[in-house]
Design a protein around this motif. Sequence first.
Motif, mmCIF file in Angstrom:
data_model
loop_
_atom_site.group_PDB
_atom_site.id
_atom_site.type_symbol
_atom_site.label_atom_id
_atom_site.label_comp_id
_atom_site.label_asym_id
_atom_site.label_seq_id
_atom_site.Cartn_x
_atom_site.Cartn_y
_atom_site.Cartn_z
ATOM 1 N N ARG A 1 -7.816 1.896 -8.046
ATOM 2 C CA ARG A 1 -8.991 2.124 -7.198
ATOM 3 C C ARG A 1 -8.706 1.623 -5.784
ATOM 4 O O ARG A 1 -8.329 0.464 -5.596
ATOM 5 C CB ARG A 1 -10.203 1.397 -7.771
ATOM 6 C CG ARG A 1 -10.665 1.958 -9.107
ATOM 7 C CD ARG A 1 -11.846 1.180 -9.604
ATOM 8 N NE ARG A 1 -11.443 -0.202 -9.848
ATOM 9 C CZ ARG A 1 -11.643 -0.866 -10.989
ATOM 10 N NH1 ARG A 1 -12.292 -0.293 -11.971
ATOM 11 N NH2 ARG A 1 -11.233 -2.098 -11.125
ATOM 12 N N THR A 2 -8.903 2.501 -4.815
ATOM 13 C CA THR A 2 -8.675 2.122 -3.421
ATOM 14 C C THR A 2 -9.744 1.138 -2.967
ATOM 15 O O THR A 2 -10.927 1.373 -3.136
ATOM 16 C CB THR A 2 -8.715 3.365 -2.522
ATOM 17 O OG1 THR A 2 -7.690 4.264 -2.947
ATOM 18 C CG2 THR A 2 -8.513 3.013 -1.056
ATOM 19 N N TYR A 3 -9.297 0.002 -2.415
ATOM 20 C CA TYR A 3 -10.252 -0.957 -1.868
ATOM 21 C C TYR A 3 -10.206 -1.008 -0.350
ATOM 22 O O TYR A 3 -11.102 -1.551 0.279
ATOM 23 C CB TYR A 3 -10.082 -2.353 -2.473
ATOM 24 C CG TYR A 3 -8.716 -2.979 -2.289
ATOM 25 C CD1 TYR A 3 -8.383 -3.651 -1.128
ATOM 26 C CD2 TYR A 3 -7.773 -2.918 -3.313
ATOM 27 C CE1 TYR A 3 -7.149 -4.239 -0.968
ATOM 28 C CE2 TYR A 3 -6.543 -3.514 -3.168
ATOM 29 C CZ TYR A 3 -6.223 -4.161 -2.002
ATOM 30 O OH TYR A 3 -4.988 -4.735 -1.855
ATOM 31 N N GLU A 4 -9.177 -0.395 0.264
ATOM 32 C CA GLU A 4 -9.128 -0.315 1.725
ATOM 33 C C GLU A 4 -8.195 0.816 2.118
ATOM 34 O O GLU A 4 -7.178 1.059 1.468
ATOM 35 C CB GLU A 4 -8.632 -1.633 2.321
ATOM 36 C CG GLU A 4 -8.888 -1.774 3.796
ATOM 37 C CD GLU A 4 -10.364 -1.754 4.154
ATOM 38 O OE1 GLU A 4 -10.805 -0.733 4.720
ATOM 39 O OE2 GLU A 4 -11.064 -2.732 3.870
ATOM 40 N N SER A 5 -8.551 1.516 3.179
ATOM 41 C CA SER A 5 -7.723 2.572 3.755
ATOM 42 C C SER A 5 -7.753 2.358 5.260
ATOM 43 O O SER A 5 -8.825 2.374 5.869
ATOM 44 C CB SER A 5 -8.282 3.944 3.373
ATOM 45 O OG SER A 5 -7.433 4.954 3.820
ATOM 46 N N GLY B 1 0.829 -1.197 0.000
ATOM 47 C CA GLY B 1 0.000 0.000 0.000
ATOM 48 C C GLY B 1 0.864 1.247 0.000
ATOM 49 O O GLY B 1 2.094 1.165 -0.015
ATOM 50 N N THR B 2 0.209 2.399 0.058
ATOM 51 C CA THR B 2 0.901 3.686 0.040
ATOM 52 C C THR B 2 0.479 4.503 1.261
ATOM 53 O O THR B 2 -0.708 4.599 1.560
ATOM 54 C CB THR B 2 0.542 4.474 -1.241
ATOM 55 O OG1 THR B 2 0.882 3.679 -2.368
ATOM 56 C CG2 THR B 2 1.291 5.790 -1.300
ATOM 57 N N VAL C 1 -0.646 7.583 2.954
ATOM 58 C CA VAL C 1 -1.314 8.787 2.460
ATOM 59 C C VAL C 1 -1.502 9.852 3.534
ATOM 60 O O VAL C 1 -1.877 10.972 3.227
ATOM 61 C CB VAL C 1 -2.672 8.448 1.795
ATOM 62 C CG1 VAL C 1 -2.460 7.610 0.552
ATOM 63 C CG2 VAL C 1 -3.610 7.766 2.761
ATOM 64 N N GLU D 1 -3.302 3.391 2.136
ATOM 65 C CA GLU D 1 -4.298 3.002 1.130
ATOM 66 C C GLU D 1 -3.800 1.791 0.368
ATOM 67 O O GLU D 1 -2.634 1.730 -0.036
ATOM 68 C CB GLU D 1 -4.521 4.140 0.127
ATOM 69 C CG GLU D 1 -5.461 5.185 0.598
ATOM 70 C CD GLU D 1 -5.835 6.183 -0.490
ATOM 71 O OE1 GLU D 1 -5.409 6.037 -1.656
ATOM 72 O OE2 GLU D 1 -6.553 7.128 -0.151
ATOM 73 N N PHE D 2 -4.710 0.857 0.169
ATOM 74 C CA PHE D 2 -4.440 -0.324 -0.637
ATOM 75 C C PHE D 2 -5.313 -0.225 -1.872
ATOM 76 O O PHE D 2 -6.522 -0.006 -1.765
ATOM 77 C CB PHE D 2 -4.748 -1.587 0.170
ATOM 78 C CG PHE D 2 -3.852 -1.730 1.370
ATOM 79 C CD1 PHE D 2 -2.648 -2.398 1.280
ATOM 80 C CD2 PHE D 2 -4.201 -1.154 2.586
ATOM 81 C CE1 PHE D 2 -1.802 -2.499 2.379
ATOM 82 C CE2 PHE D 2 -3.381 -1.258 3.692
ATOM 83 C CZ PHE D 2 -2.173 -1.932 3.584
ATOM 84 N N SER D 3 -4.692 -0.343 -3.051
ATOM 85 C CA SER D 3 -5.396 -0.125 -4.313
ATOM 86 C C SER D 3 -5.242 -1.327 -5.235
ATOM 87 O O SER D 3 -4.268 -2.072 -5.148
ATOM 88 C CB SER D 3 -4.831 1.106 -5.025
ATOM 89 O OG SER D 3 -4.921 2.237 -4.198
ATOM 90 N N ASP D 4 -6.207 -1.446 -6.167
ATOM 91 C CA ASP D 4 -6.117 -2.512 -7.169
ATOM 92 C C ASP D 4 -5.244 -2.043 -8.336
ATOM 93 O O ASP D 4 -4.714 -0.930 -8.334
ATOM 94 C CB ASP D 4 -7.512 -2.963 -7.627
ATOM 95 C CG ASP D 4 -8.312 -1.883 -8.326
ATOM 96 O OD1 ASP D 4 -7.724 -0.875 -8.796
ATOM 97 O OD2 ASP D 4 -9.541 -2.047 -8.422
#
Length: 77
Positions: free
Chosen positions: A50-54, A28-29, A31, A43-46
């Motif tokens: 698109r973020t699917y979890e923060s 993740g990144t 933020v 943030e975890f993104s696909d």
Amino acid sequence: MNASINLLDVVALTVNLPEYNLSQGQVGTVVEILASGKAFEVEFSDRQGRTYESVGLRSHQLMVLHFEPASPRMVAV
């Protein structure tokens, strides 16, 4: 696990977080820096961005990933 985590660092989870459907090793990144640097919003993104979890996480739950470009290869001419 990491003493120096900064905004926009790419990090990997060092723990499983089943309550968020996240597993150790997921990337993740960072933020946002929270609690005077004691916690971080990640943030975890696909693959489409698109973020699917923060999630708010502590430093011991994260490992900063580093990229160091390979040195240029010498080419014989």
